[in-house]
Write an enzyme that holds these catalytic residues in place. Structure first.
Site, PDB file in Angstrom:
ATOM      1  N   GLU A 107       0.817  -1.219   0.000  1.00 58.87           N
ATOM      2  CA  GLU A 107       0.000   0.000   0.000  1.00 58.87           C
ATOM      3  C   GLU A 107       0.847   1.264   0.000  1.00 58.87           C
ATOM      4  OE1 GLU A 107      -2.655  -3.268   1.084  1.00 58.87           O
ATOM      5  OE2 GLU A 107      -0.666  -2.649   1.821  1.00 58.87           O
ATOM      6  N   HIS A 176      -9.308  -5.378  11.240  1.00 57.55           N
ATOM      7  CA  HIS A 176      -9.962  -5.178   9.946  1.00 57.55           C
ATOM      8  C   HIS A 176     -11.326  -4.514  10.086  1.00 57.55           C
ATOM      9  CE1 HIS A 176      -7.513  -8.691   7.961  1.00 57.55           C
ATOM     10  NE2 HIS A 176      -6.768  -7.665   8.329  1.00 57.55           N
TER      11      HIS A 176
END
Length: 374
Positions: A107, A176
């Site tokens: 990322e 998450h």
């Protein structure tokens, strides 16, 4: 490889690429492909058209990529796999690997490349499998994207969209499940959007892609497959929702309920239950976290004299806290009761399903809060 592709797109480092003309026939075909009503066996032309949030996002991306060749999509599995949530289905085949770019699982790397491409006049849409993973790239989002226009004295625009699912899904644990609305909503230089319906998703994503500034686009995984009614206006190629403008989903006179993303649906269900007891709730879909539509919120509270804020995120320093501050500053004399804040439990998200449900706001929580104010 990514740098070579982006260099070709910007013409070896020169200016941006000229926009391609829109095609009416393409747009008509797009709606036929993406509207879930197209598969209906009914031939009644007056039937309500429906579109899933996933297809609304897909069609918005497709149309903007056709309208402007500077728009590109990049992220993990957005191409060959058609997107982790199939939001980018068909885009690789239509627009090619130079504009739908599969990236490594890094990322920080592909976000930095995307920001650099935006410096050079491209309009990248960077997709994350979840915004939890965007924490690996938060330096590029905050320090490189959000601050560059100011630090360059307005000479460098950063037209980039960071998008992906935000908040809790189901059974994915603490790492998450975070809601980042308040995180990014506190940063000058960013615009932060959180769609609820297909109309929101389509109109706000188009606005985000066209905007000259960096936009954080917070979707919800559990809403991707949900279908909402859409009007002819919504599926028109020119449809766009102004950034910074909330929507009153339901008019009311007794209490105002503000929410965003998945919590809008919960708030509307709560309003139905409250109506059975004679309580007429007004439900506001914020749509935009930054800038926040303070005018609409304050106008509603001045009418109902009561406020309940609803969000999935933590209550401390949350979006609801900012709304409360705005009401105290601008409409305190109109309040007939203290403001009620509904948020997630102030704990890391549990993995067990029963505890996860307890950690998130539920419809009953909203109903009870509203009744406490009446």
């Amino acid at each position: 490889m990514l740098i070579k592709i982006l260099t070709r797109l910007v013409g070896g480092g020169g200016g941006g690429v000229a926009a391609a003309p829109r095609s009416v026939s393409f747009l008509n075909k797009t709606f036929r492909n993406y509207s879930s009503s197209s598969s209906s066996s009914s031939s009644n032309s007056s039937s309500v058209k429906k579109m899933t949030v996933r297809d609304a996002l897909n069609s918005a991306l497709d149309e903007e990529m056709c309208a402007d060749r500077r728009v590109l999509l990049m992220g993990e599995e957005v191409g060959e796999y058609q997107g982790a949530y199939k939001v980018s289905k068909g885009l690789l085949q239509k627009h090619g690997p130079e504009r739908v770019i599969d990236t490594p699982i890094t990322e920080a790397g592909f976000t930095g490349i995307g920001v650099g491409a935006a410096y050079y006049g491209l309009r990248p849409v960077v997709e994350y499998m979840t915004f939890n993973f965007a924490m690996q790239a938060i330096d590029h989002i905050i320090n490189s994207a959000a601050k560059t226009n100011y630090m360059s004295a307005g000479n460098i625009n950063v037209p980039i969209v960071f998008r992906g699912p935000n908040g809790a899904a189901a059974g994915v644990g603490a790492q998450h499940s975070q809601c980042y609305s308040a995180w990014y909503g506190s940063v000058p230089g960013l615009k932060v959007l959180a769609p609820y319906s297909s109309e929101d998703a389509r109109g706000l994503l188009k606005a985000a892609i066209r905007d000259p500034d960096p936009v954080v686009f917070l979707e919800n995984e559990l809403l991707y497959g949900e279908a909402f009614p859409v009007s002819d206006e919504v599926v028109d190629s020119s449809f766009c929702i102004p950034i910074g403008k909330a929507k009153i989903e339901k008019q009311g006179k007794h209490v105002t309920i503000t929410s965003f993303s998945k919590m809008v649906g919960f708030s509307l269900k709560a309003a139905e239950i409250l109506a059975e007891d004679g309580i007429d709730a007004e439900v506001i879909n914020l749509r935009s976290i930054r800038p926040l539509d303070r005018s609409t919120i304050n106008g509603s509270v001045r009418k109902t004299n009561r406020l309940v804020t609803v969000e999935e995120g933590y209550p401390q320093h949350g979006v609801g806290a900012e709304i409360c501050a705005s009401i105290v500053e601008d409409s305190f004399d109109y309040l007939d009761a203290p403001v009620e804040r509904i948020g997630g439990a102030d704990v890391p998200m549990p993995y067990a399903a029963n505890l996860e449900r307890m950690a998130l706001p539920q419809v009953d929580d909203i109903v009870r809060a509203a009744k406490r104010l009446i």
